[in-house]
Design a protein around this motif. Sequence first.
Motif, PDB file in Angstrom:
ATOM      1  N   SER A  59       0.818  -1.219   0.000  1.00 15.96           N
ATOM      2  CA  SER A  59       0.000   0.000   0.000  1.00 15.96           C
ATOM      3  C   SER A  59       0.850   1.267   0.000  1.00 15.96           C
ATOM      4  O   SER A  59       0.352   2.357  -0.287  1.00 15.96           O
ATOM      5  CB  SER A  59      -0.920   0.008   1.221  1.00 15.96           C
ATOM      6  OG  SER A  59      -0.178   0.225   2.420  1.00 15.96           O
ATOM      7  N   ARG A  82       6.058  -1.307  -8.581  1.00 13.82           N
ATOM      8  CA  ARG A  82       4.670  -1.468  -9.031  1.00 13.82           C
ATOM      9  C   ARG A  82       4.065  -2.707  -8.381  1.00 13.82           C
ATOM     10  O   ARG A  82       4.694  -3.776  -8.345  1.00 13.82           O
ATOM     11  CB  ARG A  82       4.611  -1.607 -10.556  1.00 13.82           C
ATOM     12  CG  ARG A  82       4.918  -0.315 -11.301  1.00 13.82           C
ATOM     13  CD  ARG A  82       4.644  -0.474 -12.790  1.00 13.82           C
ATOM     14  NE  ARG A  82       4.891   0.765 -13.504  1.00 13.82           N
ATOM     15  CZ  ARG A  82       4.001   1.745 -13.633  1.00 13.82           C
ATOM     16  NH1 ARG A  82       2.795   1.605 -13.105  1.00 13.82           N
ATOM     17  NH2 ARG A  82       4.290   2.845 -14.287  1.00 13.82           N
ATOM     18  N   ARG A  83       2.852  -2.560  -7.876  1.00 11.75           N
ATOM     19  CA  ARG A  83       2.169  -3.693  -7.255  1.00 11.75           C
ATOM     20  C   ARG A  83       1.845  -4.767  -8.294  1.00 11.75           C
ATOM     21  O   ARG A  83       1.531  -4.458  -9.446  1.00 11.75           O
ATOM     22  CB  ARG A  83       0.870  -3.231  -6.591  1.00 11.75           C
ATOM     23  CG  ARG A  83       1.052  -2.515  -5.274  1.00 11.75           C
ATOM     24  CD  ARG A  83      -0.291  -2.195  -4.652  1.00 11.75           C
ATOM     25  NE  ARG A  83      -0.935  -1.100  -5.369  1.00 11.75           N
ATOM     26  CZ  ARG A  83      -0.842   0.177  -5.015  1.00 11.75           C
ATOM     27  NH1 ARG A  83      -0.127   0.510  -3.952  1.00 11.75           N
ATOM     28  NH2 ARG A  83      -1.458   1.111  -5.695  1.00 11.75           N
ATOM     29  N   GLN A  87      -1.260  -8.440  -5.418  1.00  9.77           N
ATOM     30  CA  GLN A  87      -1.205  -7.472  -4.318  1.00  9.77           C
ATOM     31  C   GLN A  87      -2.328  -6.444  -4.438  1.00  9.77           C
ATOM     32  O   GLN A  87      -2.935  -6.056  -3.437  1.00  9.77           O
ATOM     33  CB  GLN A  87       0.154  -6.770  -4.319  1.00  9.77           C
ATOM     34  CG  GLN A  87       1.314  -7.657  -3.891  1.00  9.77           C
ATOM     35  CD  GLN A  87       2.655  -6.975  -4.080  1.00  9.77           C
ATOM     36  OE1 GLN A  87       2.840  -6.187  -5.008  1.00  9.77           O
ATOM     37  NE2 GLN A  87       3.613  -7.290  -3.218  1.00  9.77           N
ATOM     38  N   ALA A  88      -2.596  -5.999  -5.658  1.00  3.92           N
ATOM     39  CA  ALA A  88      -3.684  -5.045  -5.866  1.00  3.92           C
ATOM     40  C   ALA A  88      -5.026  -5.659  -5.482  1.00  3.92           C
ATOM     41  O   ALA A  88      -5.882  -4.992  -4.891  1.00  3.92           O
ATOM     42  CB  ALA A  88      -3.704  -4.581  -7.327  1.00  3.92           C
ATOM     43  N   LEU A  91      -5.502  -5.698  -1.776  1.00  5.42           N
ATOM     44  CA  LEU A  91      -5.800  -4.357  -1.251  1.00  5.42           C
ATOM     45  C   LEU A  91      -7.181  -3.874  -1.676  1.00  5.42           C
ATOM     46  O   LEU A  91      -7.593  -2.780  -1.290  1.00  5.42           O
ATOM     47  CB  LEU A  91      -4.742  -3.362  -1.739  1.00  5.42           C
ATOM     48  CG  LEU A  91      -3.318  -3.570  -1.191  1.00  5.42           C
ATOM     49  CD1 LEU A  91      -2.342  -2.629  -1.883  1.00  5.42           C
ATOM     50  CD2 LEU A  91      -3.290  -3.340   0.312  1.00  5.42           C
ATOM     51  N   GLY A  92      -7.869  -4.664  -2.503  1.00  5.07           N
ATOM     52  CA  GLY A  92      -9.200  -4.271  -2.952  1.00  5.07           C
ATOM     53  C   GLY A  92      -9.199  -3.193  -4.021  1.00  5.07           C
ATOM     54  O   GLY A  92     -10.189  -2.486  -4.193  1.00  5.07           O
ATOM     55  N   LEU A  93      -8.082  -3.099  -4.743  1.00  7.58           N
ATOM     56  CA  LEU A  93      -7.993  -2.092  -5.798  1.00  7.58           C
ATOM     57  C   LEU A  93      -8.495  -2.671  -7.109  1.00  7.58           C
ATOM     58  O   LEU A  93      -8.273  -3.844  -7.425  1.00  7.58           O
ATOM     59  CB  LEU A  93      -6.543  -1.616  -5.972  1.00  7.58           C
ATOM     60  CG  LEU A  93      -5.902  -0.989  -4.736  1.00  7.58           C
ATOM     61  CD1 LEU A  93      -4.450  -0.633  -5.025  1.00  7.58           C
ATOM     62  CD2 LEU A  93      -6.660   0.264  -4.321  1.00  7.58           C
ATOM     63  N   GLU A  94      -9.153  -1.818  -7.897  1.00  7.47           N
ATOM     64  CA  GLU A  94      -9.685  -2.258  -9.194  1.00  7.47           C
ATOM     65  C   GLU A  94      -8.535  -2.403 -10.179  1.00  7.47           C
ATOM     66  O   GLU A  94      -7.729  -1.495 -10.351  1.00  7.47           O
ATOM     67  CB  GLU A  94     -10.705  -1.246  -9.725  1.00  7.47           C
ATOM     68  CG  GLU A  94     -11.333  -1.664 -11.039  1.00  7.47           C
ATOM     69  CD  GLU A  94     -12.341  -0.640 -11.520  1.00  7.47           C
ATOM     70  OE1 GLU A  94     -12.872  -0.812 -12.624  1.00  7.47           O
ATOM     71  OE2 GLU A  94     -12.589   0.326 -10.777  1.00  7.47           O
ATOM     72  N   LEU A  95      -8.457  -3.532 -10.831  1.00  8.94           N
ATOM     73  CA  LEU A  95      -7.404  -3.779 -11.800  1.00  8.94           C
ATOM     74  C   LEU A  95      -7.775  -3.155 -13.135  1.00  8.94           C
ATOM     75  O   LEU A  95      -8.889  -3.323 -13.632  1.00  8.94           O
ATOM     76  CB  LEU A  95      -7.186  -5.281 -11.976  1.00  8.94           C
ATOM     77  CG  LEU A  95      -6.692  -6.023 -10.731  1.00  8.94           C
ATOM     78  CD1 LEU A  95      -6.565  -7.504 -11.030  1.00  8.94           C
ATOM     79  CD2 LEU A  95      -5.369  -5.458 -10.280  1.00  8.94           C
ATOM     80  N   ASP A  96      -6.860  -2.407 -13.695  1.00  9.22           N
ATOM     81  CA  ASP A  96      -7.071  -1.787 -14.999  1.00  9.22           C
ATOM     82  C   ASP A  96      -6.516  -2.710 -16.079  1.00  9.22           C
ATOM     83  O   ASP A  96      -5.299  -2.849 -16.239  1.00  9.22           O
ATOM     84  CB  ASP A  96      -6.373  -0.420 -15.057  1.00  9.22           C
ATOM     85  CG  ASP A  96      -6.701   0.347 -16.316  1.00  9.22           C
ATOM     86  OD1 ASP A  96      -7.550  -0.143 -17.090  1.00  9.22           O
ATOM     87  OD2 ASP A  96      -6.110   1.424 -16.534  1.00  9.22           O
TER      88      ASP A  96
END
Length: 317
Positions: A59, A82-83, A87-88, A91-96
């Motif tokens: 994070s 870069r994650r 890992q993304a 962390l609950g991040l939206e993958l592009d």
Amino acid sequence: VLTTIEGIIDRAVAGLEQDQPVRRATDEEVASKIDEFIGKLKQLKEVRSSFTFIVDDPSGNSFVENPHAPRKDDALAVTHYRRTPQQAALLGLELDEKPADPAEDLRNEVLQFNTNCPECNAPANTNMKLVQIPHFKEVIIMATNCDSCGHRTNEVKSGGAIEPQGTRITLRITDPSDMTRDILKSETCSVEIPELEFELGMGVLGGKFTTLEGLLKDIADLVERNPFTLGDSSRPSKTEKLREFVGKLHEIAEGKTKAHFIMDDPAGNSYLQNVYAPEEDPELKVERYERTFEQNEDLGLNDMKTEGYESEGAPGR
């Protein structure tokens, strides 16, 4: 958690010792290995020998103090990475999933190419960066530094085409804070200060991205370096007039004198910051106008044909 390295080691030791009585009763071999590891952890607190402490935070929200700040700590290394997709996802991040836009990569990258110093002709490097000016357009900033003679130069080029109309920008300088306004002066822009009966033609000083104070300082330096005010060729009357002009210019820059600052760019590629944006600036006036034939001639537009040239050239082949 906010703690020290010693505190983290103590928490690790306390966590391992918590279930040791149960382990000794159920699996003595595992318990002895954990006791051995706990002993090594306690030795780290005494720093009998050097060891490496690594904090890996996907994070990017962790921090280890530099006790020598603002100086560099040779024992501390901070690495950004870069994650990974895994890992993304944790962390609950939206993958592009979209492929990277080459134009966007160009905006975020500083390009470097080899050139020669304009002063000593020694090999030098020129850095180039595409920059987006808010409420205006993209520009290209180029900077050259020469390691041989120390010469430094920077230049600004418009990142777009010539506008359909010319631009005339008038600023009424009423406060010292006006000196902090950002200015993009293209190489086709002329500058005028009516109160000083001063006009700077297009092409002089080249393209610049600076502040109003910075541009006035550059104008003052240009006037002071006038060869007719130096050495045997100078006349006392001219020298005195130029000194008086520079003094008035400094008074405007210090906010002691009110004046009008006018930028006239037939190409429409110059900009003066509106500090009230997106609202209107009461002291700033922007006018669009149709270029004259002479202005189009100076910009090389009269002989430029962008439509129908294919059909005209066909019969002659």
